[in-house]
Design a protein around this motif. Structure first.
Motif, PDB file in Angstrom:
ATOM      1  N   THR A  36       0.856  -1.173   0.000  1.00 57.28           N
ATOM      2  CA  THR A  36       0.000   0.000   0.000  1.00 57.28           C
ATOM      3  C   THR A  36       0.887   1.216   0.000  1.00 57.28           C
ATOM      4  N   SER A  37       0.462   2.283  -0.645  1.00 55.81           N
ATOM      5  CA  SER A  37       1.296   3.463  -0.787  1.00 55.81           C
ATOM      6  C   SER A  37       1.426   4.209   0.530  1.00 55.81           C
ATOM      7  N   THR A  38       2.648   4.614   0.847  1.00 57.61           N
ATOM      8  CA  THR A  38       2.914   5.503   1.974  1.00 57.61           C
ATOM      9  C   THR A  38       3.667   6.685   1.399  1.00 57.61           C
ATOM     10  N   ALA A  39       2.977   7.468   0.589  1.00 56.66           N
ATOM     11  CA  ALA A  39       3.625   8.470  -0.243  1.00 56.66           C
ATOM     12  C   ALA A  39       4.352   9.521   0.588  1.00 56.66           C
ATOM     13  N   SER A  40       5.495   9.921   0.104  1.00 58.91           N
ATOM     14  CA  SER A  40       6.254  11.019   0.678  1.00 58.91           C
ATOM     15  C   SER A  40       6.807  11.828  -0.480  1.00 58.91           C
ATOM     16  N   GLU A  41       7.586  12.838  -0.185  1.00 64.84           N
ATOM     17  CA  GLU A  41       8.184  13.633  -1.254  1.00 64.84           C
ATOM     18  C   GLU A  41       9.054  12.751  -2.135  1.00 64.84           C
ATOM     19  N   PRO A  42       8.828  12.697  -3.432  1.00 71.04           N
ATOM     20  CA  PRO A  42       9.675  11.885  -4.309  1.00 71.04           C
ATOM     21  C   PRO A  42      11.131  12.313  -4.194  1.00 71.04           C
ATOM     22  N   GLY A  43      12.027  11.345  -4.001  1.00 70.27           N
ATOM     23  CA  GLY A  43      13.427  11.684  -3.786  1.00 70.27           C
ATOM     24  C   GLY A  43      14.265  11.553  -5.026  1.00 70.27           C
ATOM     25  N   VAL A  44      13.823  12.158  -6.130  1.00 64.60           N
ATOM     26  CA  VAL A  44      14.583  12.013  -7.369  1.00 64.60           C
ATOM     27  C   VAL A  44      15.178  13.330  -7.841  1.00 64.60           C
ATOM     28  N   SER A  45      14.851  14.444  -7.195  1.00 66.74           N
ATOM     29  CA  SER A  45      15.383  15.730  -7.636  1.00 66.74           C
ATOM     30  C   SER A  45      16.695  16.027  -6.922  1.00 66.74           C
ATOM     31  N   GLY A  46      17.516  16.845  -7.570  1.00 63.77           N
ATOM     32  CA  GLY A  46      18.763  17.260  -6.956  1.00 63.77           C
ATOM     33  C   GLY A  46      19.929  16.328  -7.171  1.00 63.77           C
ATOM     34  N   PHE A  47      19.699  15.191  -7.829  1.00 65.74           N
ATOM     35  CA  PHE A  47      20.759  14.225  -8.092  1.00 65.74           C
ATOM     36  C   PHE A  47      21.144  14.264  -9.568  1.00 65.74           C
ATOM     37  N   PRO A  48      22.385  13.962  -9.889  1.00 62.22           N
ATOM     38  CA  PRO A  48      22.755  13.850 -11.304  1.00 62.22           C
ATOM     39  C   PRO A  48      22.092  12.629 -11.926  1.00 62.22           C
ATOM     40  N   PRO A  49      21.753  12.682 -13.217  1.00 64.73           N
ATOM     41  CA  PRO A  49      21.124  11.521 -13.860  1.00 64.73           C
ATOM     42  C   PRO A  49      22.107  10.362 -13.986  1.00 64.73           C
ATOM     43  N   ALA A  50      21.679   9.201 -13.530  1.00 63.17           N
ATOM     44  CA  ALA A  50      22.535   8.012 -13.534  1.00 63.17           C
ATOM     45  C   ALA A  50      21.799   6.880 -14.227  1.00 63.17           C
ATOM     46  N   THR A  51      22.259   6.509 -15.415  1.00 69.02           N
ATOM     47  CA  THR A  51      21.616   5.422 -16.169  1.00 69.02           C
ATOM     48  C   THR A  51      22.371   4.131 -15.871  1.00 69.02           C
ATOM     49  N   CYS A  52      22.041   3.543 -14.738  1.00 69.99           N
ATOM     50  CA  CYS A  52      22.807   2.399 -14.239  1.00 69.99           C
ATOM     51  C   CYS A  52      22.239   1.058 -14.667  1.00 69.99           C
ATOM     52  N   GLU A  53      21.161   1.061 -15.473  1.00 68.26           N
ATOM     53  CA  GLU A  53      20.675  -0.214 -15.993  1.00 68.26           C
ATOM     54  C   GLU A  53      20.296  -0.037 -17.456  1.00 68.26           C
ATOM     55  N   LEU A  54      21.316   0.212 -18.269  1.00 65.21           N
ATOM     56  CA  LEU A  54      21.149   0.201 -19.709  1.00 65.21           C
ATOM     57  C   LEU A  54      21.208  -1.239 -20.191  1.00 65.21           C
ATOM     58  N   GLY A  55      20.413  -1.546 -21.184  1.00 66.56           N
ATOM     59  CA  GLY A  55      20.388  -2.924 -21.660  1.00 66.56           C
ATOM     60  C   GLY A  55      21.699  -3.313 -22.311  1.00 66.56           C
ATOM     61  N   GLY A  56      22.512  -4.107 -21.610  1.00 69.33           N
ATOM     62  CA  GLY A  56      23.743  -4.625 -22.194  1.00 69.33           C
ATOM     63  C   GLY A  56      23.498  -5.848 -23.054  1.00 69.33           C
ATOM     64  N   GLY A  57      22.240  -6.214 -23.209  1.00 68.34           N
ATOM     65  CA  GLY A  57      21.787  -7.364 -23.978  1.00 68.34           C
ATOM     66  C   GLY A  57      20.318  -7.549 -23.660  1.00 68.34           C
ATOM     67  N   MET A  58      19.832  -8.776 -23.739  1.00 70.50           N
ATOM     68  CA  MET A  58      18.453  -9.053 -23.350  1.00 70.50           C
ATOM     69  C   MET A  58      18.302 -10.556 -23.140  1.00 70.50           C
ATOM     70  N   ALA A  59      17.605 -10.897 -22.067  1.00 69.68           N
ATOM     71  CA  ALA A  59      17.312 -12.303 -21.798  1.00 69.68           C
ATOM     72  C   ALA A  59      16.272 -12.827 -22.775  1.00 69.68           C
TER      73      ALA A  59
END
Length: 747
Positions: free
Chosen positions: A272-295
């Motif tokens: 169940t949602s326990t919403a709070s302030e989304p914590g995605v602002s103020g950080f540099p963009p990090a694309t840490c799961e780019l598709g290196g292939g595909m299952a």
């Protein structure tokens, strides 16, 4: 074609430090609102996913050094609970499960580590990585339910016994990921962070996946983004979804709501949602799961091309990504001996995966061979090693003429990263499924802070994936532009470029130019500089190793312990690129290795008639049961696959067509594969008993009406057959030998 223009825009806000991890916990790595820091300098990490528990321990080192030679400097790995503790209270950390030794090995090889703790990880594993006894516990999973937290706390404490001593100021562990694809429980992420700390686990960076509109606790976790050019998590009948298409465009939007969408409903039942302030602002963009292939799933069998993978990565980099990470970078096999541990319909998941195969069509496959994607990506990573510190201080700017939606195949896709004086023009003119035309007579104009850089005219053919330098200073000489991708800078300042196929290399500089072969000399008054251009035909042979050593080799190459290594099934041809442009042969006086040979096979049972359907779940076709394969598959005995020989590796390559194949030793299944039109390669020396005439192959035919999605090449072959498709085309045995030489001997 009219001139396409772009105008430099500086950062909107000043940079600030982000002490969201364990304050003062690491001597080398830090985080700001713009980028990461390593040793006090801006840093764009390149991370590659490898699962130690899916790779035999004796292969860890060679996988890691090959990842490093591909430009990986951060290793990310899931800690898959079901692999370690299938029986409650009997957790194992020995052999292939010795995660502490894996981290120590990474440290020895100067590779940083991100440990993805979970406890739910997905990773195409049974129950998302939960052992059955956890999955069946009467608790609300992935929440702050006290019963669930009791189970997780015990697991984290066990991990702490193994890993707490490897965390700290000088640790290779720079990041800890909490959970995975958790969308509505920010408070639970904070609880997991507390439990991990109580177990002695620490890192300067705590991460969480942000895609799908995840609600993250503000300022407590570094949000990570994903980017896949195609995915198995859509139905077989679905086309190329918009969220996949979007990743081939430059954009400052980072979320992809499609990743993991097919399993999102499973967790929604308990959360169940326990919403709070989304914590995605103020950080540099990090694309840490780019598709290196595909299952490959049973219902949808995707074969991404090297260009597909490289184009998505290049688009993210040009869009301003400050962390390039790949899932997977090195594939593997599920561990044996603990029962089925793959995601399957039998465990309520929407996808059936092979029991053992997790090759993922990764840059390094399950058998340890690099693919063409490894070559395409390592050129980007060499660029980041040489220029990443500067690039990290360059904001991304998009051109004034933007594509008119995802269906636009006419407007050129390009972007600029610049500090106002110098920078790089990124071009991305490739996508799968929908062809792009050659763009004719292109003119680009980049307005920097004090001058304007013009490029063109030139044609842009399909599959152009480029990073062109503008405004660089080479030993005091101004390089206004070059229509070839920056690869690296040698230790003496020589700039190395790689030409794009079909585009003439034009270097514009404030200097006189003289060319000799691949070498361009720039001279102005008392200054001189050198530019080396590697032809597009040689691009896949280029490796940039330790200390900016540029090597040309068609075989895997790496450095380790002051030596250079190359692995091949014949005497390799290896060339070292010198600063004067000469290509110096290395390792040339070597004995010939054993050549690949055909393996003789005899068919001992004919193909049985396959079924059009073996059932379904949620509208997706189910894989045939082991009993169906055992009863209906054609059987082939391999007459001689050789014996293990010290200092070599035996690789078995199987070219086949059908539905499902199984490799057996003494009639026991040791590996399996869904057919997707590509050869199947197995490292025989990691398969117990795989020698002599003990190996056999089972192939189940593919029914013409089976509801499975196939890529173009496989689909063409399927459509060419009226009857069920089943064939064993060839079986080849290669014996790879590793040669080495001292780096000091190469001069």
């Amino acid at each position: 074609m009219p001139e396409l223009s772009i105008r430099f825009r500086d950062w909107e806000e000043p940079a600030g430090r982000l002490p969201m991890g364990d304050a003062g916990a690491h001597h080398r790595v830090g985080l700001t609102s713009r980028h990461l820091l390593r040793d006090g300098r801006p840093w764009i990490p390149v991370s590659g996913e490898i699962h130690y528990s899916r790779v035999p321990r004796e292969r860890w080192r060679e996988r890691l050094v090959l990842m490093r030679s591909g430009g990986i400097d951060v290793v990310s790995t899931y800690l898959i609970w079901i692999h370690h503790e299938p029986v409650q209270g009997q957790a194992r950390f020995d052999g292939d499960l010795d995660v502490a030794e894996f981290v120590r090995l990474c440290a020895e090889l100067d590779l940083h580590v991100v440990l993805r703790l979970g406890p739910w990880v997905h990773g195409e594993t049974r129950n998302g990585g939960f052992p059955d006894w956890v999955q069946q516990a009467p608790v609300r999973h992935r929440t702050d339910d006290p019963g669930y937290l009791e189970l997780v706390s015990a697991w984290f404490q066990r991990l702490g016994k193994e890993l707490a001593g490897l965390c700290g100021p000088d640790s290779p562990v720079i990041g800890l990921q909490l959970e995975n694809e958790l969308y509505t429980e920010p408070g639970h992420l904070l609880t997991l962070k507390r439990l991990a700390r109580e177990a002695g686990l620490s890192a300067p960076i705590w991460t969480a996946t942000a895609w799908g509109g995840a609600d993250l606790p503000a300022h407590e976790v570094f949000p990570l983004w994903a980017g896949y050019g195609d995915g198995f998590w859509v139905d077989a009948a679905d086309g190329w979804a918009p969220n996949f298409r979007a990743h081939f465009f430059f954009s400052h939007e980072w979320d992809d709501p499609g990743v993991g969408a097919d399993v999102r409903d499973l967790q929604a039942l308990e959360q169940t949602s326990t919403a709070s302030e989304p914590g995605v602002s103020g950080f540099p963009p990090a694309t840490c799961e780019l598709g290196g292939g595909m299952a490959s799933t049973y219902h949808r069998r995707i074969v991404p091309a090297a260009e597909d993978i490289a184009a998505v990565a290049n688009a993210k980099l040009g869009s301003g990504s400050m962390w390039q990470g790949y899932y997977m970078y090195a594939g593997g096999l599920n561990p044996a001996g603990i029962g089925p541990v793959q995601e399957s319909h039998a465990t309520g998941y929407p996808n059936d995966l092979p029991v053992s195969d997790y090759d993922f069509h990764a840059a390094i496959g399950a058998a340890g061979l690099p693919s063409r994607a490894h070559a395409a990506l390592r050129r980007q990573h060499a660029f980041l090693q040489a220029f990443g510190s500067d690039l990290a201080d360059m904001p991304s700017v998009l051109p004034e003429q933007q594509p008119h939606g995802l269906g636009d195949v006419q407007t050129l896709r390009w972007a600029l990263r610049s500090d106002g004086r110098s920078g790089f023009v990124f071009i991305n003119w490739h996508q799968p499924h929908v062809p792009l035309p050659t763009r004719r007579n292109v003119h680009l104009s980049a307005e920097l802070a004090e001058n304007v850089i013009n490029l063109g005219p030139f044609d842009v053919p399909p599959a152009t994936i480029a990073r062109w330098p503008i405004g660089l200073s080479l030993n005091g000489i101004q390089l206004r532009s070059a229509t070839a991708s920056a690869l690296t800078a040698l230790t003496d300042g020589t700039l190395v470029l790689v030409a794009e196929a079909g585009i003439d290399v034009v270097v514009d500089a404030d200097a006189e130019q003289s060319a000799e072969g691949d070498v361009l000399r720039l001279t102005a008054q008392d200054r001189s500089a050198t530019v080396i251009v590697i032809a597009a035909a040689d691009a896949d042979r280029v490796w940039v190793l330790d200390d900016r050593l540029v090597v040309l080799s068609e075989h895997p190459v790496w450095c380790d312990g002051g030596r250079i290594f190359v692995e091949a099934d014949r005497a390799p041809r290896l060339e070292i690129l010198r600063a004067d442009g000469r290509r110096v042969p290395a390792l040339s006086a070597l004995a010939e290795a054993e050549r690949a040979r055909a393996v003789q096979v005899s068919q001992t049972r004919e193909f049985g008639p396959p079924l059009a359907s073996y059932g379904s779940f949620g509208g997706r076709a189910s894989a045939p049961s082991p009993e169906s394969i055992a009863q209906q598959a054609g059987v082939f005995e391999l007459e001689d696959v050789g014996e293990p020989v010290a200092g070599t590796r035996r690789l078995l390559e199987i070219e086949w067509a059908g539905d499902v194949a199984q490799l057996c030793v003494d009639d026991e299944v040791v590996a399996d594969r869904f057919w997707d039109g590509t050869p199947w390669t197995v490292d025989l020396d990691t398969v117990p008993g795989a020698s002599g005439a003990q190996v056999s192959l089972r192939i189940l035919a593919l029914h013409p009406e089976a509801d499975v999605w196939l890529d173009v090449a496989a689909l063409d072959r399927r459509r060419a057959e009226i009857e069920p498709l089943a064939a064993l085309d060839a079986v080849t045995l290669s014996r790879l030998t590793t040669w080495s030489a001292s780096l000091s001997e190469l001069g």
